[in-house]
Every structure is written in C-alpha cells, then in structure tokens.
Design an enzyme around this catalytic site. Structure first.
Site, short mmCIF file in Angstrom:
data_model
loop_
_atom_site.label_atom_id
_atom_site.label_comp_id
_atom_site.label_asym_id
_atom_site.label_seq_id
_atom_site.Cartn_x
_atom_site.Cartn_y
_atom_site.Cartn_z
N HIS A 43 0.83 -1.21 0.00
CA HIS A 43 0.00 0.00 0.00
C HIS A 43 0.86 1.26 0.00
CE1 HIS A 43 -3.67 -2.36 1.66
NE2 HIS A 43 -3.62 -2.36 0.36
N HIS A 77 -0.72 -9.78 2.02
CA HIS A 77 -2.01 -9.74 2.71
C HIS A 77 -2.75 -11.08 2.72
CE1 HIS A 77 -1.39 -5.50 1.34
NE2 HIS A 77 -1.80 -5.25 2.56
N HIS A 127 -10.54 -4.39 3.46
CA HIS A 127 -9.09 -4.50 3.40
C HIS A 127 -8.71 -5.87 2.83
CE1 HIS A 127 -4.91 -4.89 4.79
NE2 HIS A 127 -4.90 -3.57 4.87
N GLU A 129 -6.37 -8.02 3.50
CA GLU A 129 -6.15 -9.07 4.49
C GLU A 129 -7.47 -9.57 5.06
OE1 GLU A 129 -4.61 -9.54 9.06
OE2 GLU A 129 -3.44 -8.18 7.79
N THR A 165 -4.01 -8.20 11.44
CA THR A 165 -2.67 -8.22 12.03
C THR A 165 -2.06 -6.84 12.26
OG1 THR A 165 -1.62 -8.44 9.86
CG2 THR A 165 -2.15 -10.48 11.05
N CYS A 193 0.36 -8.44 14.66
CA CYS A 193 1.79 -8.65 14.39
C CYS A 193 2.62 -7.77 15.30
CB CYS A 193 2.10 -8.33 12.93
SG CYS A 193 3.86 -8.42 12.54
N SER A 222 -3.33 1.19 6.08
CA SER A 222 -4.00 1.23 7.39
C SER A 222 -2.98 1.40 8.50
CB SER A 222 -4.79 -0.06 7.62
OG SER A 222 -5.77 -0.23 6.64
N ASN A 223 -1.90 0.66 8.38
CA ASN A 223 -0.81 0.75 9.35
C ASN A 223 -0.23 2.16 9.40
OD1 ASN A 223 2.53 0.39 8.95
ND2 ASN A 223 1.69 -0.32 10.89
#
Length: 281
Positions: A43, A77, A127, A129, A165, A193, A222-223
């Site tokens: 991403h 993902h 998303h 994932e 995660t 994670c 997102s992270n």
C-alpha cells in the site's frame, strides 16, 4: 541554507512480510520481464510505480477471472480460498508471498469456523487481508472496525474475537474490555503482528527527539494511519507525506531537527528521498 539536522528512523520501513513479497517479485521480474500481481503489492503508490516500471502488472479480481496459463503473485495480505480454486480452474501458477503471520491467522480462523464458533474480526472493511480472513469462514464472520458498529445488547453472549494483524494492540484490548463489561464472554485471540504493534512505543520515543516529524506513507496504508497518529499524539509538529514533493519548506525554521519515519509499507529509498529534499532547503 536552513542548516536542518535530518535523521531517518532506521526501524521504519518494510516489515519482513513485505520484504519477502517484493524480493520474490523482483527475482521473477529480473528473469521474465513481467509478472502479474493480484492487487497492489504494497500500500504505497511510489513503490508500486517503481515495480510497474520493471514489469509488474497489477490486476483486480475481474481481470484474474479472464487470465489463463500465467503466473500471478499473491501479496503479503493473503487471499481467500476462492482465489486458489480459481487458479486451478484457469491453470494459473500462484507465486504465494502471503505473510506467515497472516497465514497463521487464516488457519486459526478456519479452525474456529470448523468448530462452529461465532467469529468477530476487528479490522478494516474491504481490506485485502480482511477479505482473505473472511474467506476462511465462507464470509460468515462479522467484521467491525470500531466498537460503535456493534449493537452490544443484541450480540451473542459468547463470541470468538480475532484482529487484523496491523491493528492497534491498545484498541484491541480496549474492545475486549468493553465486550466483557457488557456481559459477553470473549474467546480472545491476539493476532496482531508484534513487528507492527511494537512500533508504537518505538515511534513515541523517536517523535520525542525532534522539533518536527515527517511521516512518510501511502494513503492506502491502514498501518500508516495508525502510526502517523502515534507520532502526532507525541509531537504536534508531525506531517504526513506520500512523496518528497509534498514536503513544505515553510514547516521548518533554521537549525531545527527533523525526524523522518514511516509505515511498514514505506520503502527506505523513499524516506531517503524525503531526507535529500529537506537537506536541500
């Protein structure tokens, strides 16, 4: 010259799952000159653009359905079972770069589903994932990205809770606490994670050290949104950029210190590019 002191956070940049996927893609691109990838490999638009110039062809699910006798990369993902079934039908060779952490989570959710548990997943709607996780339950699990989406009085009194995660550990346990306080028995599975969640504390410490923080991330990450807010809470002089051109000279005063950091989907070369631009002011 503004004589700015600029430092890059060496702990920022790609997580091991993304490194694995990109290395796999580059190896095949060097050999064959092209490779299909289902969805953005990471991403981060700048990194995707770099790889597409090398021959990476990003395709969506509709395009996958028409593809036959080709090799297709599965990004970190992960994917739902339906993707693997389609690959068999269309004689596609899947280059599976699914992150081991994601694969482990998929297996745990599948086991819970087989045991007929009521599954809730804390994650972002749509998303990549999460789509893969939902696929392990024939799309029957409930996905929510905020506790406010759930009607607590009508929830089953016993649920199994998982998380995407890359979500916030603090937020996950806050949700768990709210559910418990509302009389719901929760089989809690912390599947976040740690390479991502441990970044919270590291970035808080990093953000404290500098006059300004320039956070580099793709807008789809997102992270990246989570970690940017971590920096912003600790240092109000934190700016979000997706590339070096977005850095504004007006943000800084002569002689100030600047810290550059990023998401687990941000390449180090891009942070280096941002550093060079700032040093040129």
């Amino acid at each position: 010259m503004m004589n700015l002191q600029v430092h890059i956070d060496q702990s920022s940049g790609f997580c091991f799952g993304v490194v694995y996927a990109i290395e796999m893609a580059e190896e095949i691109l060097d050999e064959n000159g092209y490779l299909y990838c289902l969805g953005d490999i990471v991403h981060n638009d700048e990194e995707v653009n770099r790889l597409t110039k090398k021959g990476l062809k990003i395709i969506n699910y509709d395009e996958l359905k028409t593809l036959k006798n080709e090799r297709v990369l599965i990004r970190a993902h992960g994917e739902p079972p339906s993707t693997y079934e389609l690959a068999i039908t269309n004689n596609l060779t899947l280059i599976d770069a699914s992150c081991p952490v994601v694969l482990k989570l998929q297996n745990r959710i599948k086991n819970s589903f087989d045991k007929k548990e009521t599954i809730y997943i804390y994650g972002k709607h749509g998303h990549a994932e999460v789509i893969g996780l939902l696929g392990q339950t024939n799309n029957k699990a409930i996905v929510f990205q905020d506790i406010s989406e759930l009607d607590l009085p009508s929830l089953p009194r016993n649920i199994t809770l998982y998380s995407q995660t890359t979500k916030s550990t603090d937020k996950f346990y806050e949700i768990n606490k709210i559910l418990f306080e509302n009389g719901i028995t929760v089989n809690t599975n912390d599947t976040i994670c740690r390479q991502v969640s441990n970044r919270d504390k590291e970035l808080r410490d990093f953000a404290d050290k500098y006059d300004h923080i320039v956070f580099v991330s793709g807008t789809k990450s997102s992270n990246g949104k989570v970690l940017f807010n971590v920096c912003k809470e600790r240092n109000q002089n934190t700016y979000f950029v997706s590339n070096s051109e977005q850095v504004d000279k007006e943000w800084f005063l002569e002689g100030q210190t600047i810290g550059i950091c990023g998401a687990t989907s941000t390449p180090m070369w891009l942070m280096e590019e941002v550093k060079r631009r700032i040093l040129a002011f």
